[in-house]
Design an enzyme around this catalytic site. Structure first.
Site, PDB file in Angstrom:
ATOM      1  N   TYR A  39       0.842  -1.191   0.000  1.00  0.00           N
ATOM      2  CA  TYR A  39       0.000   0.000   0.000  1.00  0.00           C
ATOM      3  C   TYR A  39       0.884   1.249   0.000  1.00  0.00           C
ATOM      4  O   TYR A  39       1.693   1.448   0.906  1.00  0.00           O
ATOM      5  CB  TYR A  39      -0.914   0.035   1.217  1.00  0.00           C
ATOM      6  CG  TYR A  39      -1.917  -1.088   1.307  1.00  0.00           C
ATOM      7  CD1 TYR A  39      -2.303  -1.818   0.191  1.00  0.00           C
ATOM      8  CD2 TYR A  39      -2.500  -1.425   2.523  1.00  0.00           C
ATOM      9  CE1 TYR A  39      -3.220  -2.841   0.282  1.00  0.00           C
ATOM     10  CE2 TYR A  39      -3.426  -2.443   2.624  1.00  0.00           C
ATOM     11  CZ  TYR A  39      -3.783  -3.153   1.503  1.00  0.00           C
ATOM     12  OH  TYR A  39      -4.699  -4.172   1.593  1.00  0.00           O
ATOM     13  N   SER A  40       0.704   2.077  -1.004  1.00  0.00           N
ATOM     14  CA  SER A  40       1.539   3.273  -1.193  1.00  0.00           C
ATOM     15  C   SER A  40       3.021   2.915  -1.192  1.00  0.00           C
ATOM     16  O   SER A  40       3.877   3.727  -0.833  1.00  0.00           O
ATOM     17  CB  SER A  40       1.251   4.328  -0.113  1.00  0.00           C
ATOM     18  OG  SER A  40      -0.032   4.889  -0.280  1.00  0.00           O
TER      19      SER A  40
END
Length: 307
Positions: A39-40
């Site tokens: 995530y990110s």
């Protein structure tokens, strides 16, 4: 997934914009926080770790993250080989700023690595104290059953949770995964509990993309929810919510919380009222008649959410 950097996805909140969500969650008594290394591309873990250090007490928190998907180029920066698992765990610990991970989950099963190798590496992390519990995500039931059997055979730490795709619009998990988890004492923490916003009560139709940045840029929604009957389920949710005088999101979450094995749906609030709606859902108890009304329009789906 909602907290990290908008450079990764346009709807993701920056660190500064994320902090009020963590503060409010902890104030409300929420103590389970789920992220992933992809995530990110690692920034979500950094933001999560910083927020929890600022607002929470580590001994009261359950911190979960995941491993499998690539966050950088190269054949050893992905999958569930022993090499990648051990290195990815160390990297996640550093980004989170913690000495241990409460729940370390495989984001998917790896078709290119024998389960025995993956399970042995995960067991090593538990024995070392870097990880306390193990979880899996998004897989056919037979793969989880095989993993549980192998863990029992070799004396490895076993999976205690399954993060699966499950909501009012998509209930194929009820065929095999939910009964397996119930029989084996595995808790489920469903992702996309609001069907990527369809059950949130904002859209006027399945094709409506104007309600949020995510709705306008998330093509995965169309891949997951493309059956004609999907919107009938959404309309049934709206009807129950209107009769109750509450929001559709609260109804959808309350239904999910009433299902066998469900411990905590994974919500990804990007507005504070989304978080407040999820909190209110804890106090909403649906009647048998309301549950029947919500479930009646459902039609079988092709299996989706494992890729």
């Amino acid at each position: 997934m909602s907290y990290g950097t908008p450079k990764w996805r346009p709807w993701v909140l920056s660190e500064a914009d994320s902090m009020p969500f963590f503060r409010r969650a902890i104030e409300a008594g929420i103590n389970f926080f789920d992220t992933a290394d992809m995530y990110s591309l690692g920034v979500s873990e950094q933001v999560t770790g910083k927020a929890l250090r600022e607002y929470g007490r580590r001994e009261e928190l359950v911190v979960a993250t995941k491993v499998f998907f690539p966050i950088a180029d190269g054949p050893n920066r992905r999958g569930l080989s022993r090499k990648h698992i051990l290195e990815a765990c160390d990297a996640s610990l550093k980004r989170l700023g913690t000495d241990y991970i409460d729940l370390y989950q495989i984001h998917r099963f790896d078709p290119d690595t024998p389960q025995e190798e993956t399970l042995a590496a995960l067991d090593q992390l538990v024995r070392s104290g870097k990880v306390l519990y193990l979880g899996a995500s998004s897989a056919p039931a037979w793969k989880l059953a095989k993993a549980l059997a192998l863990s029992e055979r070799h004396g490895y730490a076993r999976f205690i949770s399954m993060q699966n795709h499950y909501n009012l619009v998509y209930r194929e998990e009820e065929r095999e995964m939910v009964p397996l988890c119930e029989a084996e004492g595995v808790g489920t923490i469903p992702w996309s509990p609001l069907a990527r916003g369809l059950l949130a009560g904002k859209r006027k139709s399945r094709e409506d993309r104007t309600v949020s940045t995510r709705a306008g840029s998330d093509s995965y929604t169309d891949e997951l929810y493309d059956q004609p009957s999907d919107w009938e389920v959404v309309e049934a949710t709206f009807a129950v919510a209107a009769k109750r005088g509450t929001g559709a999101a609260e109804v959808a979450l309350a239904w999910l919380l009433s299902r066998p094995t469900v411990v905590a749906p994974i919500i990804g609030a990007t507005k504070l009222d989304h978080l407040e709606a999820a909190i209110r859902a804890l106090d909403l108890e649906l009647t048998a008649e309301e549950k029947s009304q919500l479930e009646k329009p459902y039609r079988p789906h092709p299996v989706k959410g494992w890729s």
